[in-house]
Design a protein around this motif. Structure first.
Motif, mmCIF file in Angstrom:
data_model
loop_
_atom_site.group_PDB
_atom_site.id
_atom_site.type_symbol
_atom_site.label_atom_id
_atom_site.label_comp_id
_atom_site.label_asym_id
_atom_site.label_seq_id
_atom_site.Cartn_x
_atom_site.Cartn_y
_atom_site.Cartn_z
ATOM 1 N N SER A 156 0.760 -1.217 -0.213
ATOM 2 C CA SER A 156 0.158 -0.107 0.119
ATOM 3 C C SER A 156 1.100 1.273 0.042
ATOM 4 C CB SER A 156 -1.199 -0.302 1.141
ATOM 5 O OG SER A 156 -0.303 0.083 1.719
ATOM 6 N N LEU A 157 -0.179 2.295 -0.231
ATOM 7 C CA LEU A 157 0.918 3.614 -0.535
ATOM 8 C C LEU A 157 1.923 4.250 1.162
ATOM 9 C CD1 LEU A 157 -0.679 6.003 -3.085
ATOM 10 C CD2 LEU A 157 1.651 4.453 -3.261
ATOM 11 N N ASP A 158 0.676 3.703 1.853
ATOM 12 C CA ASP A 158 0.722 3.900 3.077
ATOM 13 C C ASP A 158 2.213 3.067 3.834
ATOM 14 O OD1 ASP A 158 -1.388 5.861 3.645
ATOM 15 O OD2 ASP A 158 -2.607 4.786 4.297
ATOM 16 N N SER A 159 2.091 1.838 3.560
ATOM 17 C CA SER A 159 3.639 1.131 3.991
ATOM 18 C C SER A 159 4.476 1.591 3.677
ATOM 19 C CB SER A 159 3.168 -0.254 3.631
ATOM 20 O OG SER A 159 2.550 -0.434 2.212
ATOM 21 N N LEU A 160 4.154 2.112 1.621
ATOM 22 C CA LEU A 160 5.848 2.762 0.862
ATOM 23 C C LEU A 160 6.454 3.609 1.814
ATOM 24 C CD1 LEU A 160 4.346 2.361 -2.147
ATOM 25 C CD2 LEU A 160 6.625 0.777 -0.867
ATOM 26 N N LYS A 161 5.313 5.227 2.612
ATOM 27 C CA LYS A 161 5.988 6.232 3.593
ATOM 28 C C LYS A 161 6.338 5.817 3.981
ATOM 29 C CE LYS A 161 1.458 7.678 3.299
ATOM 30 N NZ LYS A 161 0.542 9.036 3.483
ATOM 31 N N ASN A 162 6.588 4.834 5.107
ATOM 32 C CA ASN A 162 6.854 4.336 6.022
ATOM 33 C C ASN A 162 8.425 3.898 5.978
ATOM 34 O OD1 ASN A 162 5.045 4.721 7.956
ATOM 35 N ND2 ASN A 162 4.193 2.961 8.118
ATOM 36 N N LYS A 163 8.359 3.166 4.496
ATOM 37 C CA LYS A 163 9.159 2.342 3.876
ATOM 38 C C LYS A 163 10.643 2.942 3.580
ATOM 39 C CE LYS A 163 10.475 -1.338 0.443
ATOM 40 N NZ LYS A 163 10.006 -2.202 -0.051
ATOM 41 N N LEU A 168 15.095 10.419 0.357
ATOM 42 C CA LEU A 168 16.283 10.934 -1.189
ATOM 43 C C LEU A 168 16.140 9.574 -1.714
ATOM 44 C CD1 LEU A 168 15.593 11.914 -4.161
ATOM 45 C CD2 LEU A 168 17.015 13.558 -3.335
ATOM 46 N N ASP A 169 17.736 9.012 -1.358
ATOM 47 C CA ASP A 169 18.074 7.699 -1.619
ATOM 48 C C ASP A 169 17.687 6.637 -1.801
ATOM 49 O OD1 ASP A 169 20.795 9.133 -2.447
ATOM 50 O OD2 ASP A 169 21.515 8.427 -0.528
ATOM 51 N N SER A 170 16.454 6.359 -0.666
ATOM 52 C CA SER A 170 15.804 5.313 -0.594
ATOM 53 C C SER A 170 14.354 5.151 -1.071
ATOM 54 C CB SER A 170 14.985 5.182 0.550
ATOM 55 O OG SER A 170 14.415 6.064 0.952
ATOM 56 N N ILE A 171 14.180 6.332 -1.928
ATOM 57 C CA ILE A 171 13.162 6.593 -3.171
ATOM 58 C C ILE A 171 13.448 6.613 -4.353
ATOM 59 C CG2 ILE A 171 11.825 8.074 -4.303
ATOM 60 C CD1 ILE A 171 10.900 9.647 -1.360
ATOM 61 N N ASP A 217 12.583 0.343 -6.656
ATOM 62 C CA ASP A 217 11.439 -0.403 -7.879
ATOM 63 C C ASP A 217 10.857 0.453 -7.875
ATOM 64 O OD1 ASP A 217 14.141 -2.207 -8.476
ATOM 65 O OD2 ASP A 217 12.970 -3.812 -7.352
ATOM 66 N N GLU A 218 10.330 1.055 -7.387
ATOM 67 C CA GLU A 218 8.749 2.031 -7.783
ATOM 68 C C GLU A 218 8.372 2.808 -9.084
ATOM 69 O OE1 GLU A 218 7.015 0.575 -5.656
ATOM 70 O OE2 GLU A 218 8.361 0.401 -4.225
ATOM 71 N N ASP A 219 7.506 3.218 -9.456
ATOM 72 C CA ASP A 219 7.223 3.208 -11.173
ATOM 73 C C ASP A 219 7.772 5.111 -10.880
ATOM 74 O OD1 ASP A 219 4.549 4.868 -10.441
ATOM 75 O OD2 ASP A 219 4.513 2.887 -10.131
ATOM 76 N N ILE A 220 7.584 5.863 -11.702
ATOM 77 C CA ILE A 220 8.087 7.580 -11.449
ATOM 78 C C ILE A 220 6.687 7.792 -10.641
ATOM 79 C CG2 ILE A 220 8.134 9.250 -12.516
ATOM 80 C CD1 ILE A 220 10.664 8.155 -12.633
ATOM 81 N N TYR A 267 5.203 11.094 -6.102
ATOM 82 C CA TYR A 267 4.603 10.664 -4.987
ATOM 83 C C TYR A 267 5.112 10.993 -3.892
ATOM 84 C CZ TYR A 267 0.682 9.036 -1.775
ATOM 85 O OH TYR A 267 0.199 8.882 -0.033
ATOM 86 N N LEU A 268 6.208 10.191 -3.407
ATOM 87 C CA LEU A 268 7.052 9.592 -2.127
ATOM 88 C C LEU A 268 7.816 10.879 -1.409
ATOM 89 C CD1 LEU A 268 7.696 6.296 -2.382
ATOM 90 C CD2 LEU A 268 6.059 7.212 -0.954
ATOM 91 N N ALA A 269 8.287 11.442 -3.025
ATOM 92 C CA ALA A 269 8.678 13.251 -2.576
ATOM 93 C C ALA A 269 7.824 13.982 -1.977
ATOM 94 C CB ALA A 269 9.614 13.353 -3.913
ATOM 95 N N TYR A 270 6.871 14.409 -2.789
ATOM 96 C CA TYR A 270 5.240 14.873 -2.519
ATOM 97 C C TYR A 270 5.364 14.730 -0.957
ATOM 98 C CZ TYR A 270 0.895 17.321 -2.255
ATOM 99 O OH TYR A 270 -0.398 18.072 -2.059
ATOM 100 N N GLU A 271 5.123 13.502 -0.667
ATOM 101 C CA GLU A 271 4.704 13.465 0.958
ATOM 102 C C GLU A 271 5.572 13.484 1.588
ATOM 103 O OE1 GLU A 271 1.623 11.920 2.135
ATOM 104 O OE2 GLU A 271 0.644 13.080 -0.079
ATOM 105 N N LYS A 272 6.602 13.213 1.169
ATOM 106 C CA LYS A 272 7.750 12.760 2.961
ATOM 107 C C LYS A 272 8.245 14.516 2.312
ATOM 108 C CE LYS A 272 8.268 9.533 3.511
ATOM 109 N NZ LYS A 272 8.222 8.503 5.220
ATOM 110 N N LYS A 273 7.755 15.737 1.455
ATOM 111 C CA LYS A 273 8.030 17.077 2.021
ATOM 112 C C LYS A 273 9.369 17.476 1.150
ATOM 113 C CE LYS A 273 4.458 19.064 4.281
ATOM 114 N NZ LYS A 273 3.224 17.100 3.934
ATOM 115 N N LEU A 274 10.338 16.708 0.009
ATOM 116 C CA LEU A 274 11.332 16.990 0.131
ATOM 117 C C LEU A 274 11.723 17.891 -1.123
ATOM 118 C CD1 LEU A 274 12.166 12.975 -0.802
ATOM 119 C CD2 LEU A 274 12.275 14.382 1.175
ATOM 120 N N ASP A 275 12.900 17.927 -0.935
ATOM 121 C CA ASP A 275 13.357 19.599 -1.570
ATOM 122 C C ASP A 275 13.347 18.734 -3.405
ATOM 123 O OD1 ASP A 275 14.033 20.948 0.841
ATOM 124 O OD2 ASP A 275 16.157 21.202 0.728
#
Length: 379
Positions: free
Chosen positions: A178-185, A189-192, A196-199, A204-212
Motif C-alpha cells: 500500500s502507499l501508506d506502507s511505502l511512505k513508512n518504508k 531521497l536515496d531510498s526512493i 523499484d517503484e514506478d516514477i 508521490y513519495l517525494a511530495y508526501e515527504k516534502k523533499l526538496d
C-alpha cells in the motif's frame, strides 16, 4: 549502467547494424522514418529480455557496458535460427517443443580481461570451471544471476527501461504494498530513487515527504509552463472502487492553473504537459545507472518544452543515460551535433555515423542545415 557500444544481427528477420558507440549521457538517433532508429532501441530491449531468460530467434550480439561501480563488461552471444512462419517467434517459444526453440550457439561474458562465462554447444565454463549441462535456451547471465561475479552485470542490464508514462487513467503500480506502507518504508531521497517503484509513485513519495527534490521538479515544470502555479500528487481515488483496489493504481498528478479555480487532474491536462512532467521526474528520480530509451522524443511536446528538456537530458543527471530517436527539426537543432548518430539503411543493413563523419559546418546552424540536406537525399 552506461552502454558503451553495441553490435547486433538478427538472422531470422534479416537485419543487422554495425557497432554503435554511444555517448555517456545522451545519444540522439537521427534519420528519416524507416531508417532503423526504432529497430536499434528494440535490439537493446531484446538484450534485456535475453538477460531475463528469453530466447530471441537468430539474434547475435556484442555489447560493451559499464556499471555504476565502474566495472566494464563485454557480453556477446548468438542464438541459432529456426525457420518459422511466426513473425513474433520469441513470444511463443515457451509454448513450443524444445526441439523447435532457438538455442544458444555461443555466449561469452568478460570483465577486466577476465573471462567469466564461456559457452558453446559442447561445454560451459564459469570462471574457468566446467559446468554441468544446463538449459541451452537461456542465457548464463540469467541462470547464474545470483552468483556474485554475475549479479552486477545482471542488475545493470535490468536498468534498461523503455518507458511511456504519458497515458492518463488507471495504471497499476509496480508494488503490491500500500502507499501508506511505502511512505513508512522510504524515508530518504536515496531510498526512493533506488527503489523499484514506478516514477509516479516516486514522485508521490517525494511530495508526501516534502523533499526538496519535489520543489526542484515543480520549479522546472513551472519554468516551462508559466501559467501553472502549483503541483500536487495524490493517491488514485474512485467512487466506483474500494480503497484497497484503488490503492493498487498509480497516484494522480494535479496541476493548478492560475486562471482556473479547480485543480486539473492528469487525464484532463494536455499530453505535452504530462509527458514533460514525467520526463523531468525521470531525470531526478530514476534509479542510478538507468538507461532510458525514448522513441520519437518529440511526441506530444510543444516547442516551449523542448529547450529546457533537451538541456536537462544533457546536463542534469550524469548517472543516467538517455538514448532517444527523433526526426523533428526543432529537437535536432536543440541538441549539439556531437550527440547525434545519423542513421541510414540499405536493405536490412542499418548504418550509424557520427555527425563529424559528414564534415558538417562548425556552427550549430550550419550543421543543422547540412543535416537536413543529407536527410532529404536519403528520403
Amino acid at each position: 549502467m552506461k552502454i558503451i557500444s553495441l553490435q547486433l544481427k538478427n538472422h531470422f528477420l534479416g537485419w543487422d547494424f554495425d557497432e554503435i558507440k554511444f555517448s555517456s549521457n545522451l545519444t540522439l538517433l537521427v534519420g528519416i522514418s524507416g531508417a532503423g532508429k526504432t529497430q536499434i532501441l528494440c535490439g537493446i530491449i531484446d538484450l534485456k529480455r535475453i538477460a531475463n531468460g528469453k530466447a530471441i530467434n537468430g539474434l547475435e550480439w556484442k555489447i560493451i557496458f559499464s556499471t555504476v561501480n565502474g566495472t566494464e563488461f563485454i557480453w556477446e552471444g548468438g542464438f541459432n535460427t529456426v525457420e518459422t512462419n511466426e513473425l513474433s517467434f520469441d513470444d511463443i517459444q515457451e509454448k513450443q517443443d524444445d526441439r523447435e526453440q532457438s538455442s544458444l550457439i555461443y555466449e561469452k561474458l568478460t570483465s577486466n580481461n577476465q573471462v567469466l562465462i564461456e559457452r558453446n554447444k559442447e561445454s560451459i565454463l564459469f570462471n574457468n570451471i566446467q559446468m554441468p549441462r544446463l538449459s541451452s535456451y537461456q542465457s548464463m547471465i540469467y541462470i547464474l544471476k545470483e552468483e556474485a561475479l554475475i549479479e552486477e552485470a545482471f542488475d545493470a542490464i535490468n536498468k534498461i527501461e523503455y518507458r511511456d508514462h504519458t497515458i492518463g487513467g488507471r495504471r497499476l503500480r509496480n508494488s503490491n504494498q500500500s502507499l501508506d506502507s511505502l511512505k513508512n518504508k522510504y524515508n530518504t531521497l536515496d531510498s526512493i530513487v533506488n527503489s523499484d517503484e514506478d516514477i509516479r509513485t516516486k514522485l508521490y513519495l517525494a511530495y508526501e515527504k516534502k523533499l526538496d527534490i519535489f520543489e526542484t521538479i515543480k520549479s522546472k515544470f513551472i519554468d516551462i509552463f508559466q501559467q501553472i502555479e502549483d503541483l500536487k500528487v495524490e493517491p488514485f481515488n474512485s467512487d466506483q472502487l474500494s480503497k484497497e483496489i484503488a490503492d493498487q493504481f498509480q497516484p494522480r498528478i494535479y496541476i493548478k492553473d492560475k486562471s482556473v479555480p479547480k485543480w486539473i487532474r492528469d487525464d484532463s491536462m494536455s499530453s505535452g504537459m504530462l509527458r514533460t512532467m514525467i520526463h523531468i521526474a525521470e531525470i531526478f528520480l530514476s534509479n542510478e545507472g538507468s538507461v532510458i530509451l525514448i522513441d520519437e522524443f518529440e511526441n506530444s511536446l510543444g516547442i516551449n518544452c523542448i529547450d529546457i528538456l533537451t538541456d536537462d537530458l544533457i546536463h542534469e543527471n550524469k548517472t543516467l543515460q538517455f538514448i532517444a530517436t527523433s526526426h523533428h527539426p526543432y529537437i535536432i537543432n536543440n541538441i549539439p551535433y556531437e550527440y547525434w548518430k545519423i542513421v541510414t539503411r540499405q536493405g536490412g543493413h542499418i548504418r550509424t555515423c557520427n555527425a563529424s563523419d559528414y564534415h558538417l559546418g562548425k556552427s550549430k546552424q550550419d550543421a543543422f542545415i547540412q543535416l537536413n540536406k543529407i536527410l532529404e537525399k536519403q528520403s
